[in-house]
Design an enzyme around this catalytic site. Structure first.
Site, PDB file in Angstrom:
ATOM      1  N   SER A 119       0.840  -1.193   0.000  1.00  0.00           N
ATOM      2  CA  SER A 119       0.000   0.000   0.000  1.00  0.00           C
ATOM      3  C   SER A 119       0.882   1.252   0.000  1.00  0.00           C
ATOM      4  O   SER A 119       1.678   1.448  -0.915  1.00  0.00           O
ATOM      5  CB  SER A 119      -0.963  -0.074   1.199  1.00  0.00           C
ATOM      6  N   ASP A 259      -9.573  -5.943  -3.789  1.00  0.00           N
ATOM      7  CA  ASP A 259      -8.610  -5.041  -3.164  1.00  0.00           C
ATOM      8  C   ASP A 259      -8.994  -3.571  -3.326  1.00  0.00           C
ATOM      9  O   ASP A 259      -9.539  -3.163  -4.356  1.00  0.00           O
ATOM     10  CB  ASP A 259      -7.245  -5.267  -3.822  1.00  0.00           C
ATOM     11  N   HIS A 286      -7.329  -6.460   0.583  1.00  0.00           N
ATOM     12  CA  HIS A 286      -6.073  -5.717   0.751  1.00  0.00           C
ATOM     13  C   HIS A 286      -5.062  -6.446   1.632  1.00  0.00           C
ATOM     14  O   HIS A 286      -3.922  -6.004   1.743  1.00  0.00           O
ATOM     15  CB  HIS A 286      -6.414  -4.358   1.374  1.00  0.00           C
TER      16      HIS A 286
END
Length: 307
Positions: A119, A259, A286
């Site tokens: 991320s 995601d 995620h």
């Protein structure tokens, strides 16, 4: 036999911080191993800490890969940066975190290493990799985007799949400036259960990371903003798109079908990085390291073990 696990702190001299800094880290395995390259994990957020990456110790057990987890300055057990809450983009930019990573690599004496950015971690991680740093062998981009705009576009697409009353609540709270309210947080809770982690109950390590944001929101609020959709911080115009072609090491892209980092956000990594492979996890959002832990570790471990 259980792998060696130890913790430490690296002194980090960054004059703009106005005080001495320390980076807390944890090592699982033997950094001096002659058979496996250490993997450094760059956590998300910004500001969520390292607990959500504890499953990566599976790689040490199965493949002997040493794992380096650390908490970026401004969160967790590293030096807090509340004193810089009012600083602008001159301080709150990815250079701070690239410099911290470079400092940690030097502190640990690593001359050969792999990096996984998750991320936000892959946002500044891609800036780092584009510098073609000495010692970087392989790079993994997990559930990220090469620009804030691409990330927000993906979030807005997902947001439109939520029930209309949830969308209306979010919009009203954002317009009224009440994103800290219980109703907004409840709406975000539904969003997270769909696109952050689909496990019920949510793993305690993820909850621990989210709690860090509540205790000290300085980094997230200053760099990002009130929520995943509402970017008002110093990363609002951020992009590394023009530098992706400079990432010269073999690179693995990972994301989940559900995601936050939708394919539309990940695609430029595939088209701009020269040596790249993409694997998607069909049952994950995620946090595939939890949602499909066995397959995830098999994919990552196999790829990192290639010569």
């Amino acid at each position: 036999m259980s792998p060696i696990v130890y913790e430490g702190e690296a002194n980090f001299d960054y004059p703009a911080a106005g005080k001495p800094l320390k980076t807390w880290y944890k090592v699982t395995g033997d950094l001096k191993s002659s058979t496996a390259t250490p993997l450094i994990i760059l956590h998300g957020g910004p500001g969520v800490g390292s607990a959500a990456y504890n499953p990566f110790s599976d790689l040490t057990a199965a493949h002997g890969i040493p794992i380096v987890q650390y908490e970026q300055v401004g969160c967790g057990r590293s030096t807090d940066l509340r004193n810089k809450a009012d600083a602008g983009i001159e301080f709150w930019n990815d250079s701070l975190f690239v410099s911290e990573l470079e400092n940690l690599i030097q502190h640990l004496g690593l001359t050969r290493y792999d990096v996984l950015g998750h991320s936000w971690g892959a946002m500044f991680g891609s800036r780092f990799a584009a510098k073609q740093p000495a010692g970087l062998r392989r790079y993994i981009i997990m559930s990220s985007a090469p620009s804030t705009k691409l990330w927000i576009d993906a979030q807005n697409t997902l947001r439109r799949t939520l029930p209309q009353d949830i969308q209306d609540t979010m919009a009203k709270c954002e317009a009224d400036g009440t994103t800290g309210s219980d109703e907004y947080q409840a709406a975000m809770g539904l969003y997270y259960s769909q696109f952050l982690c689909r496990l019920d109950p949510m793993p305690k390590e993820i909850l621990e990371c989210l709690a860090l944001l509540e205790r000290d929101p300085t980094v997230y609020a200053t760099m990002w903003g009130p929520s995943e959709f509402f970017v008002a911080g110093t990363l609002k115009e951020w992009s590394v798109l023009d530098e992706l072609h400079k990432i010269s090491v073999p690179t693995l892209l990972l994301n989940g079908r559900y995601d936050e980092a939708q394919d539309s956000a990940m695609a430029p990594f595939m088209t701009h990085i020269p040596k790249v492979k993409w694997v998607q996890f069909a049952e994950s959002s995620h946090m595939a390291q939890f949602e499909e832990r066995t397959r995830f570790m098999e994919v990552v471990g196999r790829w990192l073990s290639e010569q």
